[in-house]
Scaffold this motif. Structure first.
Motif, PDB file in Angstrom:
ATOM      1  N   VAL A   1      20.487 -42.043 -56.805  1.00 54.84           N
ATOM      2  CA  VAL A   1      19.500 -41.824 -57.844  1.00 54.84           C
ATOM      3  C   VAL A   1      20.128 -40.961 -58.924  1.00 54.84           C
ATOM      4  O   VAL A   1      20.670 -39.893 -58.644  1.00 54.84           O
ATOM      5  N   ALA A   2      20.075 -41.435 -60.154  1.00 58.22           N
ATOM      6  CA  ALA A   2      20.662 -40.690 -61.255  1.00 58.22           C
ATOM      7  C   ALA A   2      19.809 -39.481 -61.598  1.00 58.22           C
ATOM      8  O   ALA A   2      18.592 -39.509 -61.486  1.00 58.22           O
ATOM      9  N   SER A   3      20.445 -38.418 -61.995  1.00 57.41           N
ATOM     10  CA  SER A   3      19.741 -37.241 -62.488  1.00 57.41           C
ATOM     11  C   SER A   3      20.741 -36.433 -63.297  1.00 57.41           C
ATOM     12  O   SER A   3      21.927 -36.755 -63.333  1.00 57.41           O
ATOM     13  N   ARG A   4      20.263 -35.379 -63.942  1.00 57.66           N
ATOM     14  CA  ARG A   4      21.183 -34.562 -64.730  1.00 57.66           C
ATOM     15  C   ARG A   4      22.222 -33.910 -63.828  1.00 57.66           C
ATOM     16  O   ARG A   4      23.327 -33.626 -64.265  1.00 57.66           O
ATOM     17  N   ARG A   5      21.837 -33.698 -62.569  1.00 58.58           N
ATOM     18  CA  ARG A   5      22.797 -33.057 -61.659  1.00 58.58           C
ATOM     19  C   ARG A   5      23.840 -34.040 -61.178  1.00 58.58           C
ATOM     20  O   ARG A   5      25.014 -33.698 -61.065  1.00 58.58           O
ATOM     21  N   THR A   6      23.393 -35.254 -60.852  1.00 56.33           N
ATOM     22  CA  THR A   6      24.340 -36.188 -60.242  1.00 56.33           C
ATOM     23  C   THR A   6      25.010 -37.096 -61.262  1.00 56.33           C
ATOM     24  O   THR A   6      26.000 -37.737 -60.965  1.00 56.33           O
ATOM     25  N   GLY A   7      24.434 -37.146 -62.445  1.00 57.97           N
ATOM     26  CA  GLY A   7      24.976 -38.057 -63.443  1.00 57.97           C
ATOM     27  C   GLY A   7      24.333 -39.423 -63.343  1.00 57.97           C
ATOM     28  O   GLY A   7      23.442 -39.664 -62.549  1.00 57.97           O
ATOM     29  N   THR A   8      24.801 -40.313 -64.137  1.00 56.10           N
ATOM     30  CA  THR A   8      24.172 -41.624 -64.184  1.00 56.10           C
ATOM     31  C   THR A   8      24.751 -42.531 -63.117  1.00 56.10           C
ATOM     32  O   THR A   8      25.783 -42.239 -62.534  1.00 56.10           O
ATOM     33  N   ASP A   9      24.080 -43.606 -62.878  1.00 59.97           N
ATOM     34  CA  ASP A   9      24.601 -44.605 -61.971  1.00 59.97           C
ATOM     35  C   ASP A   9      24.073 -45.964 -62.394  1.00 59.97           C
ATOM     36  O   ASP A   9      22.862 -46.137 -62.536  1.00 59.97           O
ATOM     37  N   THR A  10      24.969 -46.891 -62.582  1.00 59.68           N
ATOM     38  CA  THR A  10      24.588 -48.196 -63.110  1.00 59.68           C
ATOM     39  C   THR A  10      23.694 -48.926 -62.125  1.00 59.68           C
ATOM     40  O   THR A  10      23.953 -48.937 -60.915  1.00 59.68           O
ATOM     41  N   GLN A  11      22.649 -49.524 -62.668  1.00 53.26           N
ATOM     42  CA  GLN A  11      21.752 -50.340 -61.867  1.00 53.26           C
ATOM     43  C   GLN A  11      22.250 -51.780 -61.871  1.00 53.26           C
ATOM     44  O   GLN A  11      22.548 -52.341 -62.927  1.00 53.26           O
ATOM     45  N   TYR A  12      22.321 -52.384 -60.684  1.00 51.21           N
ATOM     46  CA  TYR A  12      22.738 -53.770 -60.540  1.00 51.21           C
ATOM     47  C   TYR A  12      21.508 -54.600 -60.209  1.00 51.21           C
ATOM     48  O   TYR A  12      20.778 -54.278 -59.273  1.00 51.21           O
ATOM     49  N   PHE A  13      21.330 -55.661 -60.978  1.00 56.05           N
ATOM     50  CA  PHE A  13      20.100 -56.433 -60.886  1.00 56.05           C
ATOM     51  C   PHE A  13      20.243 -57.660 -59.995  1.00 56.05           C
ATOM     52  O   PHE A  13      21.298 -58.291 -59.950  1.00 56.05           O
ATOM     53  N   GLY A  14      19.145 -58.007 -59.322  1.00 56.00           N
ATOM     54  CA  GLY A  14      19.060 -59.246 -58.591  1.00 56.00           C
ATOM     55  C   GLY A  14      18.675 -60.384 -59.506  1.00 56.00           C
ATOM     56  O   GLY A  14      18.419 -60.174 -60.700  1.00 56.00           O
ATOM     57  N   PRO A  15      18.597 -61.600 -58.970  1.00 55.49           N
ATOM     58  CA  PRO A  15      18.306 -62.781 -59.793  1.00 55.49           C
ATOM     59  C   PRO A  15      16.844 -62.893 -60.199  1.00 55.49           C
ATOM     60  O   PRO A  15      16.516 -63.676 -61.095  1.00 55.49           O
ATOM     61  N   GLY A  16      15.975 -62.139 -59.554  1.00 55.04           N
ATOM     62  CA  GLY A  16      14.567 -62.152 -59.927  1.00 55.04           C
ATOM     63  C   GLY A  16      13.735 -63.153 -59.148  1.00 55.04           C
ATOM     64  O   GLY A  16      14.262 -64.105 -58.555  1.00 55.04           O
ATOM     65  N   THR A  17      12.439 -62.908 -59.140  1.00 56.94           N
ATOM     66  CA  THR A  17      11.458 -63.858 -58.615  1.00 56.94           C
ATOM     67  C   THR A  17      10.537 -64.247 -59.752  1.00 56.94           C
ATOM     68  O   THR A  17       9.913 -63.382 -60.365  1.00 56.94           O
ATOM     69  N   ARG A  18      10.490 -65.537 -60.033  1.00 56.81           N
ATOM     70  CA  ARG A  18       9.589 -66.012 -61.094  1.00 56.81           C
ATOM     71  C   ARG A  18       8.231 -66.286 -60.478  1.00 56.81           C
ATOM     72  O   ARG A  18       8.092 -67.182 -59.635  1.00 56.81           O
ATOM     73  N   LEU A  19       7.237 -65.502 -60.879  1.00 58.09           N
ATOM     74  CA  LEU A  19       5.884 -65.640 -60.357  1.00 58.09           C
ATOM     75  C   LEU A  19       5.004 -66.328 -61.391  1.00 58.09           C
ATOM     76  O   LEU A  19       4.940 -65.888 -62.549  1.00 58.09           O
ATOM     77  N   THR A  20       4.341 -67.382 -60.962  1.00 57.64           N
ATOM     78  CA  THR A  20       3.399 -68.092 -61.823  1.00 57.64           C
ATOM     79  C   THR A  20       2.041 -68.081 -61.154  1.00 57.64           C
ATOM     80  O   THR A  20       1.907 -68.541 -60.007  1.00 57.64           O
ATOM     81  N   VAL A  21       1.067 -67.532 -61.842  1.00 55.04           N
ATOM     82  CA  VAL A  21      -0.302 -67.472 -61.322  1.00 55.04           C
ATOM     83  C   VAL A  21      -1.145 -68.484 -62.089  1.00 55.04           C
ATOM     84  O   VAL A  21      -1.282 -68.386 -63.316  1.00 55.04           O
ATOM     85  N   LEU A  22      -1.660 -69.460 -61.367  1.00 52.76           N
ATOM     86  CA  LEU A  22      -2.426 -70.539 -62.025  1.00 52.76           C
ATOM     87  C   LEU A  22      -3.895 -70.166 -62.193  1.00 52.76           C
ATOM     88  O   LEU A  22      -4.447 -69.388 -61.416  1.00 52.76           O
TER      89      LEU A  22
END
Lengths: 119, 114
Positions: free
Chosen positions: A98-119
């Motif tokens: 988890v990034a914070s001012r103490r630990t510094g940043t950390d790049t987030q790696y994304f998944g492919p996603g779930t496409r949700l369609t509500v009819l």
């Protein structure tokens, strides 16, 4: 696994039904994030986990949305009584810490996603 | 409330040309990120900019950050078709111990024409 995985990749549901979306982060990543991307728009932050706890739930749009994470691994985003405005791609990301001012940043790696369609 | 604005939102350019995408944000931020998204795909991290004056380059893309102006730019040099994608900038504001929540711009849809 090599990257963040999400399931299902596509979900079509009827208004009023509940749905569960799953995210498997990169092994060893302690931080996990959920975002929503509506058609043609940028990403909206929903919630993040540090280990199994969720310090910041302020992005959840309503009390119909909830998420949990177990074993510092898999996370599930649940949407109850789905509405048409919930239709979007739900993206999960993980980072080593988890990034914070103490630990510094950390790049987030994304998944492919779930496409949700509500009819 | 942190707001992130990109412009242009749509960019059509010829191969070989140069162009710049701009990202403005409304409040002090600790970090600025650029991501690329291909149609139907997830986001790929391009750059992380950590401090004022930071400049990073990868191939035909160069990103810079001016924290005083709250502005980041993504410069494309001699564009090629493979660069066609949507580019997002994102900023975060880190608490002393709290985690990052990225705030994204609307995205710039880039089309490079042969």
């Amino acid at each position: 696994g090599a990257g963040v995985s999400q399931s299902p990749s596509n979900k079509v549901t009827e208004k009023g039904k509940d749905v569960e979306l799953r995210c498997d982060p990169i092994s060893g990543h302690t931080a996990l994030y959920w975002y929503r991307q509506r058609l043609g728009q940028g990403l909206e932050f929903l919630i993040y986990f540090q280990g199994n706890s969720a310090p910041d739930k302020s992005g959840l749009p309503s009390d119909r949305f909830s998420a949990e994470r177990t074993g510092e691994s898999v996370s599930t985003l649940t949407i109850q009584r789905t509405q048409q405005e919930d239709s979007a791609v739900y993206l999960c990301a993980s980072s080593l810490r988890v990034a914070s001012r103490r630990t510094g940043t950390d790049t987030q790696y994304f998944g492919p996603g779930t496409r949700l369609t509500v009819l | 409330e942190l707001k992130v604005e990109q412009n242009p939102l749509f960019l059509s350019m010829q191969e070989g040309k140069n162009y710049t995408i701009y990202c403005n944000y409304s409040t002090t931020s600790d970090r600025l990120y650029w991501y690329r998204q291909d149609p139907g795909k997830s986001l790929e991290s391009l750059f992380v900019l950590l401090s004022n004056g930071a400049v990073k380059q990868e191939g035909r893309l160069m990103a810079s950050l001016d924290t005083k102006a709250r502005l980041s730019t993504l410069h494309i040099t001699a564009a090629v078709h493979d660069l066609s994608a949507t580019y997002f900038c994102a900023v975060d504001f880190l608490g002393e111990t709290s985690g990052s929540r990225l705030t994204f711009g609307e995205g710039t849809q880039l089309t490079v024409n042969p």
